[in-house]
Write an enzyme that holds these catalytic residues in place. Sequence first.
Site, PDB file in Angstrom:
ATOM      1  N   TYR A 100      -0.398   7.579  -3.040  1.00 23.69           N
ATOM      2  CA  TYR A 100      -0.603   6.153  -2.751  1.00 23.69           C
ATOM      3  C   TYR A 100       0.638   5.620  -2.048  1.00 23.69           C
ATOM      4  O   TYR A 100       1.763   5.887  -2.469  1.00 23.69           O
ATOM      5  CB  TYR A 100      -0.844   5.351  -4.047  1.00 23.69           C
ATOM      6  CG  TYR A 100      -0.899   3.864  -3.766  1.00 23.69           C
ATOM      7  CD1 TYR A 100      -2.112   3.255  -3.487  1.00 23.69           C
ATOM      8  CD2 TYR A 100       0.266   3.096  -3.699  1.00 23.69           C
ATOM      9  CE1 TYR A 100      -2.173   1.913  -3.159  1.00 23.69           C
ATOM     10  CE2 TYR A 100       0.222   1.753  -3.362  1.00 23.69           C
ATOM     11  CZ  TYR A 100      -0.993   1.165  -3.096  1.00 23.69           C
ATOM     12  OH  TYR A 100      -1.041  -0.156  -2.762  1.00 23.69           O
TER      13      TYR A 100
ATOM     14  N   GLU B 295      -1.420  -0.659   3.619  1.00 23.00           N
ATOM     15  CA  GLU B 295      -1.713   0.219   2.492  1.00 23.00           C
ATOM     16  C   GLU B 295      -2.389   1.488   2.985  1.00 23.00           C
ATOM     17  O   GLU B 295      -3.375   1.427   3.714  1.00 23.00           O
ATOM     18  CB  GLU B 295      -2.627  -0.497   1.484  1.00 23.00           C
ATOM     19  CG  GLU B 295      -2.846   0.299   0.214  1.00 23.00           C
ATOM     20  CD  GLU B 295      -3.858  -0.354  -0.717  1.00 23.00           C
ATOM     21  OE1 GLU B 295      -5.022  -0.541  -0.310  1.00 23.00           O
ATOM     22  OE2 GLU B 295      -3.480  -0.686  -1.848  1.00 23.00           O
TER      23      GLU B 295
END
Length: 399
Positions: free
Chosen positions: A109, A197
């Site tokens: 992530y 992101e």
Amino acid sequence: MDIHEYQAKEVLAGFGVTVPEGALAYSPEQAAYRAREMGGERWVVKAQVHAGGRGKAGGVKVCASDVEIGEACEDMFGMKLVTHQTGPDGKGVYRVYVEAAVPIAREIYLGFVLDRTTQRIMIVASAEGGMEIEEISAEKPESIVRAVVEPAVGLRDFQCRQMAFKLGVEPALVQQMVRTLQGCYRAFTELDATMVEINPLVITEDSRVIALDAKMTFDDNALFRHPQIAELRDKSQEDPREARAADRGLNYIGLDGNIGCIVNGAGLAMATMDTIKMAGGEPANFLDIGGGATPERVAKAFRLVLSDKNVQAVLVNIFAGINRCDWVAEGVVQALRDVKVDVPVIVRLAGTNVDEGQKILAKSGLPIIRANTLSQAAERAVGAWKNDLSQGVTMRAVS
Ligand code: ADP
Ligand code: MG
């Protein structure tokens, strides 16, 4: 402003971030054609909506043939994809992205956010890729690594290397990690993003670092500096109420309640929403009509607020500082004469020329419910709304 995954990937690729080969399609036939054109044996069909969590909601499908691509697309096109980020109404799928399937060895992530506490850009990463950051912070908070960027010097390579090591990236791939992090950081700052992101950033079986998903949000107030980004806006993905407001130059956020708010000033709009809640109601929107509340602006605001079918009462709360209450009152009266309003309207005016304003409202003959204080206005709005419901009829403010 949000953009689609395929757009974010194109933007990031321009800053040196590696992304899989892919192509956009507007129909199942085009998707199959694009896959053939690309070559390979396995592809991933991805619904393009402004929300994450598509994988779990049926918006990401791995396909091994034309037929499978066609079937996956038939399911996706035109559907309202509901993920945990879209809200219950979902978001319409009108475009799909066909991407080469990547052999994944590890998922990481990676997020770049504006941290308001440190007033810095913060990089947040976790070796637990694939999960949403909310899940990671709830279930594996110890896996999260952070780096804060000092704006005077920008993101330093050593910070990127440190982060790569903390994530357990093998030394041979650290340079690719540095390139990815620096690319995202440059895209973030140079394009006035508020969020980048990559979830997941993957390490492939053949040792490449690839952004498999990408999400970018931009500062609306800086879009004028980036026309090439402003062009990427897709209104089909926005709350139609908010899209209309943006087109009219009003600051509007749609909410789930039923008391519409027309207020001048963002702080006062926040206070108005709080007071409505304290009085037992739920605001239908945040709306700041700005300083110069001309009759035209007030009328636009009424039209916008009433276009939300959930609105069952409207609270107008104006504090006239630079403005004058008599002008605002004229605006309200004119708006109510121009716009068909079939719900109770509560008006609270305060500030400059308040007496003149009240007189104009009283003389208008319109069934405006007046209030002297904000809490009184909120109570009356909630009362009028409840009363309205119990009577099962709608008050007509205007014939
Ligand atoms: P979302 O976050 O909206 O669910 P993602 O793009 O992250 O969508 O895709 C969900 C999952 O699907 C990823 O975590 C990854 O495991 C898989 N996936 C996505 N794109 C590819 C690809 N090109 N090749 C292989 N797997 C993929
Ligand atoms: Mg994702």
